[in-house]
Design a protein around this motif. Sequence first.
Motif, mmCIF file in Angstrom:
data_model
loop_
_atom_site.group_PDB
_atom_site.id
_atom_site.type_symbol
_atom_site.label_atom_id
_atom_site.label_comp_id
_atom_site.label_asym_id
_atom_site.label_seq_id
_atom_site.Cartn_x
_atom_site.Cartn_y
_atom_site.Cartn_z
ATOM 1 N N ILE A 1 0.871 -1.190 0.000
ATOM 2 C CA ILE A 1 0.000 0.000 0.000
ATOM 3 C C ILE A 1 0.897 1.226 0.000
ATOM 4 N N ARG A 2 0.821 1.978 -1.048
ATOM 5 C CA ARG A 2 1.747 3.092 -1.239
ATOM 6 C C ARG A 2 1.160 4.433 -0.841
ATOM 7 N N VAL A 3 -0.161 4.535 -0.855
ATOM 8 C CA VAL A 3 -0.827 5.797 -0.517
ATOM 9 C C VAL A 3 -2.073 5.482 0.303
ATOM 10 N N VAL A 4 -2.313 6.281 1.337
ATOM 11 C CA VAL A 4 -3.564 6.234 2.085
ATOM 12 C C VAL A 4 -4.241 7.591 1.938
ATOM 13 N N ILE A 5 -5.481 7.579 1.465
ATOM 14 C CA ILE A 5 -6.268 8.815 1.363
ATOM 15 C C ILE A 5 -7.299 8.797 2.480
ATOM 16 N N LEU A 6 -7.199 9.750 3.368
ATOM 17 C CA LEU A 6 -8.084 9.830 4.526
ATOM 18 C C LEU A 6 -9.095 10.946 4.301
ATOM 19 N N ARG A 7 -10.402 10.562 4.341
ATOM 20 C CA ARG A 7 -11.463 11.525 4.068
ATOM 21 C C ARG A 7 -12.664 11.202 4.944
ATOM 22 N N GLY A 8 -13.614 12.113 5.030
ATOM 23 C CA GLY A 8 -14.827 11.873 5.789
ATOM 24 C C GLY A 8 -16.040 11.807 4.885
ATOM 25 N N ALA A 9 -17.045 11.022 5.281
ATOM 26 C CA ALA A 9 -18.284 10.905 4.521
ATOM 27 C C ALA A 9 -19.206 12.085 4.833
ATOM 28 N N GLY A 10 -20.067 12.403 3.883
ATOM 29 C CA GLY A 10 -21.099 13.397 4.126
ATOM 30 C C GLY A 10 -20.644 14.842 4.122
ATOM 31 N N GLY A 11 -19.467 15.113 3.553
ATOM 32 C CA GLY A 11 -19.030 16.506 3.434
ATOM 33 C C GLY A 11 -18.261 17.052 4.624
ATOM 34 N N HIS A 12 -18.024 16.225 5.638
ATOM 35 C CA HIS A 12 -17.229 16.647 6.797
ATOM 36 C C HIS A 12 -16.067 15.692 6.987
ATOM 37 N N PHE A 13 -14.920 16.242 7.371
ATOM 38 C CA PHE A 13 -13.746 15.412 7.637
ATOM 39 C C PHE A 13 -13.920 14.732 8.994
ATOM 40 N N CYS A 14 -13.842 15.493 10.077
ATOM 41 C CA CYS A 14 -14.022 14.946 11.418
ATOM 42 C C CYS A 14 -14.223 16.094 12.400
ATOM 43 N N ALA A 15 -15.288 15.997 13.205
ATOM 44 C CA ALA A 15 -15.625 17.064 14.147
ATOM 45 C C ALA A 15 -14.994 16.860 15.521
ATOM 46 N N GLY A 16 -14.054 15.917 15.635
ATOM 47 C CA GLY A 16 -13.393 15.691 16.921
ATOM 48 C C GLY A 16 -13.959 14.492 17.646
ATOM 49 N N ALA A 17 -13.786 14.474 18.958
ATOM 50 C CA ALA A 17 -14.250 13.350 19.772
ATOM 51 C C ALA A 17 -15.768 13.390 19.913
ATOM 52 N N ASP A 18 -16.354 12.217 20.068
ATOM 53 C CA ASP A 18 -17.782 12.109 20.330
ATOM 54 C C ASP A 18 -18.001 12.409 21.813
ATOM 55 N N LEU A 19 -18.246 13.679 22.122
ATOM 56 C CA LEU A 19 -18.347 14.103 23.517
ATOM 57 C C LEU A 19 -19.580 13.531 24.202
ATOM 58 N N LYS A 20 -20.656 13.336 23.440
ATOM 59 C CA LYS A 20 -21.865 12.753 24.033
ATOM 60 C C LYS A 20 -21.563 11.355 24.560
ATOM 61 N N GLN A 21 -20.857 10.564 23.779
ATOM 62 C CA GLN A 21 -20.517 9.218 24.210
ATOM 63 C C GLN A 21 -19.593 9.260 25.416
ATOM 64 N N MET A 22 -18.626 10.168 25.386
ATOM 65 C CA MET A 22 -17.671 10.255 26.482
ATOM 66 C C MET A 22 -18.359 10.640 27.782
ATOM 67 N N MET A 23 -19.245 11.624 27.729
ATOM 68 C CA MET A 23 -19.915 12.088 28.932
ATOM 69 C C MET A 23 -20.923 11.063 29.438
ATOM 70 N N ALA A 24 -21.509 10.295 28.540
ATOM 71 C CA ALA A 24 -22.500 9.306 28.948
ATOM 72 C C ALA A 24 -21.877 8.174 29.752
ATOM 73 N N GLY A 25 -20.650 7.800 29.396
ATOM 74 C CA GLY A 25 -20.055 6.660 30.071
ATOM 75 C C GLY A 25 -18.802 6.944 30.852
ATOM 76 N N GLY A 26 -18.302 8.164 30.771
ATOM 77 C CA GLY A 26 -16.976 8.406 31.324
ATOM 78 C C GLY A 26 -16.920 9.178 32.621
ATOM 79 N N MET A 27 -18.036 9.616 33.165
ATOM 80 C CA MET A 27 -17.995 10.432 34.376
ATOM 81 C C MET A 27 -17.806 9.601 35.639
ATOM 82 N N LYS A 28 -18.084 8.306 35.576
ATOM 83 C CA LYS A 28 -17.920 7.461 36.750
ATOM 84 C C LYS A 28 -16.430 7.287 37.058
ATOM 85 N N PRO A 29 -16.086 7.222 38.341
ATOM 86 C CA PRO A 29 -14.669 6.981 38.672
ATOM 87 C C PRO A 29 -14.243 5.597 38.202
ATOM 88 N N PRO A 30 -12.959 5.428 37.879
ATOM 89 C CA PRO A 30 -12.504 4.121 37.397
ATOM 90 C C PRO A 30 -12.603 3.061 38.486
#
Length: 271
Positions: free
Chosen positions: A52-81
Amino acid sequence: MTLPEVENLLLKLERGVLEVTLNRPESRNAMSLAMVADLNAVFDAMADERAIRVVILRGAGGHFCAGADLKQMMAGGMKPPVPGEIDPIVGFSRSFGSLLRKVTKLPAVVIAICEGAVLGGGFGFACVSDIAFAHVDAKFGLPETTRGLPPAQIAPFVVERIGLTQARKLCLTGAQFRGLEAQRLGIVHEAFSSEEELQTKLAETLKQILNCAPNANAVTKEIILNVAHQDMEFVLDDAAQKFAACVRGTEAPEGITAFMQKRAPKWAGGN
């Protein structure tokens, strides 16, 4: 090579060019735990893959990437480990940093197509690509601090891409800006205003890359990436050893012979 099964990515491999499309358009391709796991699996499989000589990284639907899924993180990540277990937030954050390093170190040339939202983690992907294109209206930024968070795993790669002075401003203001400013800052190399223009630029870039010997490109990336992380004497000694190995390899004799015979080398054009 055999590509791993993934749920959050679209993969297309053709003549040594792998298209990796982030495929969560309903969330502007925000990074979920599952997407990060998918990306890690793909890039782990490619770590030593020279076909594999080239990797083309793109996003579907006209957006590349909006960052982390904060909703998912906050839903499951607030509990202490759980005692004795890795903090899930620490694990998620660190896995993304590992992912960015894997992209950086791939032997293939990585091209990022930045359009729509290029925020947070998406900004990080732009910074670890070898070549980046941006739509003139793409929206770049590191908004983490405006949400009470640091761009923890992304900031080091921003510093490497554009330098400490500009990175300070972008990380500490959360300011957002468009594609032409991203080009001026050196985050991306070229801007485009239409899909047709992008495809023209991309085709020319692919032609240039595929005219280069794949192993020589991979070795060149190793040398370049060592510069910021190793003593210069080590870098030069290591580069000399790599040069000698290439001279005695299969590509240099073919490339030099092709040059002298005024023909294209066997690898040119992805053949």
